[in-house]
Write a protein that holds these residues in place. Structure first.
Motif, short mmCIF file in Angstrom:
data_model
loop_
_atom_site.label_atom_id
_atom_site.label_comp_id
_atom_site.label_asym_id
_atom_site.label_seq_id
_atom_site.Cartn_x
_atom_site.Cartn_y
_atom_site.Cartn_z
N LEU A 102 -3.43 -1.95 -9.49
CA LEU A 102 -3.59 -0.89 -8.50
C LEU A 102 -5.08 -0.75 -8.22
CD1 LEU A 102 -1.20 1.78 -10.04
CD2 LEU A 102 -0.67 0.13 -8.23
N TRP A 131 -14.48 3.64 -7.51
CA TRP A 131 -13.31 2.77 -7.49
C TRP A 131 -12.66 2.72 -8.86
CZ3 TRP A 131 -13.59 -1.17 -10.96
CH2 TRP A 131 -14.87 -1.56 -11.37
N SER A 132 -11.39 2.31 -8.84
CA SER A 132 -10.68 2.04 -10.10
C SER A 132 -9.75 0.85 -9.89
CB SER A 132 -9.88 3.26 -10.56
OG SER A 132 -8.81 3.51 -9.69
N THR A 183 -3.45 3.69 -2.03
CA THR A 183 -3.63 2.80 -3.17
C THR A 183 -3.09 1.42 -2.82
OG1 THR A 183 -3.45 4.60 -4.77
CG2 THR A 183 -3.01 2.38 -5.59
N GLN A 184 -3.92 0.40 -3.02
CA GLN A 184 -3.48 -0.98 -2.80
C GLN A 184 -2.85 -1.50 -4.09
OE1 GLN A 184 -3.71 -2.81 0.16
NE2 GLN A 184 -4.27 -0.80 0.98
N ARG A 185 -1.73 -2.17 -3.95
CA ARG A 185 -1.03 -2.75 -5.12
C ARG A 185 -0.91 -4.24 -4.89
NH1 ARG A 185 4.35 -3.82 -7.33
NH2 ARG A 185 4.52 -2.87 -9.39
N ASP A 198 -7.91 1.53 -6.18
CA ASP A 198 -8.27 2.73 -5.43
C ASP A 198 -9.76 2.73 -5.17
OD1 ASP A 198 -5.98 4.61 -5.02
OD2 ASP A 198 -5.77 4.31 -7.18
N GLU A 212 0.84 -1.19 0.00
CA GLU A 212 0.00 0.00 0.00
C GLU A 212 0.87 1.24 0.00
OE1 GLU A 212 -1.92 3.42 1.78
OE2 GLU A 212 -0.59 2.18 2.96
#
Length: 162
Positions: free
Chosen positions: A55, A125-126, A42-44, A57, A38
Motif C-alpha cells: 500500500l 509517504w508510507s 491509497t495505491q495498492r 500513501d 486505488e
C-alpha cells in the motif's frame, strides 16, 4: 524440449522486472506484473500470486518549513512512538522502517508486515508491505529494492506573474 522446461522452471522463481511508478510526488520501482488499484487515495500494488501486496500513501506536509527529521518524528509519534522503528535514509531524506508479524489464533495464517515512512519536509509517504510469512525469503529482497527506489519527484518551479 527438456532445456525449455528447465528454463521455464528456473525463470518462474525470478522476480518480475521493476518498472517506475509515480504516486503523486513520489516515484518508486515496482514489479511490472503486479496489479495496481486505488481506493480512497491509497495505491495498492499486488503480486499476482496473492502472497504479497504493498500500500502506497503520499501526502503533503501541513506545516510549511518543517525540517525533514522533525516531520518523520511527528509521523512516528502519530503511529504510537519510535519504539521498534529503525531510522534510515530513503530518497536522500529521513525515513524509518518497522517489521511486524501476526498469526491467526489457530496458527493457520502468518503475515509479515514491513512498514516504511518518510518525509523530505514537503512530502510525507508510507509503504506498507503485507506478505505471507512463509514467502519472506522470496519477498524480503524485493521489498528492500522497492523501498530503496523511493525518490521524490522533481517539481518544476512555478513562474510568478507580474
Amino acid at each position: 524440449m527438456f532445456g525449455s522446461l528447465l528454463m521455464a522452471v528456473l525463470m518462474a522463481g525470478e522476480p518480475a522486472e521493476l518498472t517506475k511508478h509515480e504516486v503523486k510526488t513520489l516515484t518508486l520501482q515496482l514489479p511490472s506484473d503486479w496489479n495496481q488499484s486505488e481506493a480512497d487515495g491509497t495505491q495498492r500494488f499486488a503480486d499476482p500470486s496473492g502472497d504479497a501486496y504493498v500500500l502506497v500513501d503520499v501526502g503533503a506536509v501541513q506545516s510549511a518549513g518543517m525540517k525533514p527529521q522533525a516531520c518523520v518524528d511527528k509521523i512516528l509519534t502519530a503511529m504510537g512512538g519510535s519504539e521498534g522503528w529503525k531510522p534510515l535514509k530513503l530518497g536522500k531524506a529521513p525515513a524509518a522502517r518497522r517489521v511486524d508479524s501476526d498469526t491467526t489464533p489457530d496458527g493457520a495464517e502468518s503475515v509479515r508486515t514491513i512498514t516504511y515512512v518518510g518525509c523530505d519536509g514537503k512530502t510525507t509517504w508510507s509503504l506498507v508491505f503485507h506478505m505471507d510469512r512463509k514467502e519472506r525469503e522470496h519477498f524480503d529482497p524485493l521489498v528492500e529494492k522497492i523501498a530503496g527506489s523511493v525518490a521524490y519527484a522533481k517539481v518544476a518551479p512555478t513562474k510568478k506573474g507580474k
